[in-house]
Design a protein around this motif. Structure first.
Motif, PDB file in Angstrom:
ATOM      1  N   GLU A 161       7.055   4.866  -4.167  1.00  0.00           N
ATOM      2  CA  GLU A 161       7.143   5.913  -3.141  1.00  0.00           C
ATOM      3  C   GLU A 161       6.243   7.107  -3.460  1.00  0.00           C
ATOM      4  O   GLU A 161       5.632   7.698  -2.577  1.00  0.00           O
ATOM      5  CB  GLU A 161       8.592   6.373  -3.005  1.00  0.00           C
TER       6      GLU A 161
ATOM      7  N   VAL B 166       4.729  -0.534  -3.024  1.00  0.00           N
ATOM      8  CA  VAL B 166       4.020   0.596  -3.623  1.00  0.00           C
ATOM      9  C   VAL B 166       5.062   1.657  -3.934  1.00  0.00           C
ATOM     10  O   VAL B 166       5.882   2.001  -3.077  1.00  0.00           O
ATOM     11  CB  VAL B 166       2.942   1.157  -2.675  1.00  0.00           C
TER      12      VAL B 166
ATOM     13  N   ARG C 191       2.518   6.351  -2.364  1.00  0.00           N
ATOM     14  CA  ARG C 191       2.199   5.960  -0.989  1.00  0.00           C
ATOM     15  C   ARG C 191       1.285   6.980  -0.322  1.00  0.00           C
ATOM     16  O   ARG C 191       1.312   8.152  -0.638  1.00  0.00           O
ATOM     17  CB  ARG C 191       3.491   5.793  -0.191  1.00  0.00           C
TER      18      ARG C 191
ATOM     19  N   SER D 187       4.826   1.823   9.716  1.00  0.00           N
ATOM     20  CA  SER D 187       3.620   2.251   9.003  1.00  0.00           C
ATOM     21  C   SER D 187       3.008   1.082   8.226  1.00  0.00           C
ATOM     22  O   SER D 187       1.783   0.951   8.155  1.00  0.00           O
ATOM     23  CB  SER D 187       3.904   3.433   8.079  1.00  0.00           C
ATOM     24  N   ALA D 188       3.852   0.231   7.661  1.00  0.00           N
ATOM     25  CA  ALA D 188       3.338  -0.946   6.951  1.00  0.00           C
ATOM     26  C   ALA D 188       2.635  -1.884   7.924  1.00  0.00           C
ATOM     27  O   ALA D 188       1.551  -2.406   7.630  1.00  0.00           O
ATOM     28  CB  ALA D 188       4.474  -1.673   6.233  1.00  0.00           C
TER      29      ALA D 188
ATOM     30  N   ALA E  63      -2.187   0.543  -1.375  1.00  0.00           N
ATOM     31  CA  ALA E  63      -1.752  -0.688  -0.703  1.00  0.00           C
ATOM     32  C   ALA E  63      -2.923  -1.335   0.032  1.00  0.00           C
ATOM     33  O   ALA E  63      -3.082  -2.558   0.011  1.00  0.00           O
ATOM     34  CB  ALA E  63      -0.610  -0.395   0.263  1.00  0.00           C
TER      35      ALA E  63
END
Length: 85
Positions: A23, A21, A26, A60-61, A31
């Protein structure tokens, strides 16, 4: 993001690749929507699971993947790089 579907002797498998994604976009839920949309075809393809790998440093992902329904597995991913010809 890409969903790769391929047959194996044990059955058809799915693997999500290249979740990216921009930046600037985000944190807006894009996502999450992409992942939910990407995993929906799993049932249509008869996939028992859809795999996804990510580095441990991408915290975070990883949280997002778990929120969408992916489950961390205790595994060792191994890589082999063939020597140059």
């Amino acid at each position: 993001m890409t969903l790769v579907v391929f047959p194996l002797p044990s059955g058809v498998r799915g693997h999500v690749e290249d979740v990216v994604v921009d930046e600037r976009m985000r944190g807006r839920g894009g996502a999450r929507l992409l992942l939910q949309h990407m995993t929906d075809p799993g049932a249509a393809f008869g996939l028992p699971t859809v795999d996804l790998t990510s580095r441990p440093s991408r915290e975070s992902a990883l949280r997002l993947y778990e929120q969408v329904g992916f489950v961390r597995r205790d595994t060792n991913v191994l890589w082999f790089t063939p020597p140059p010809p």
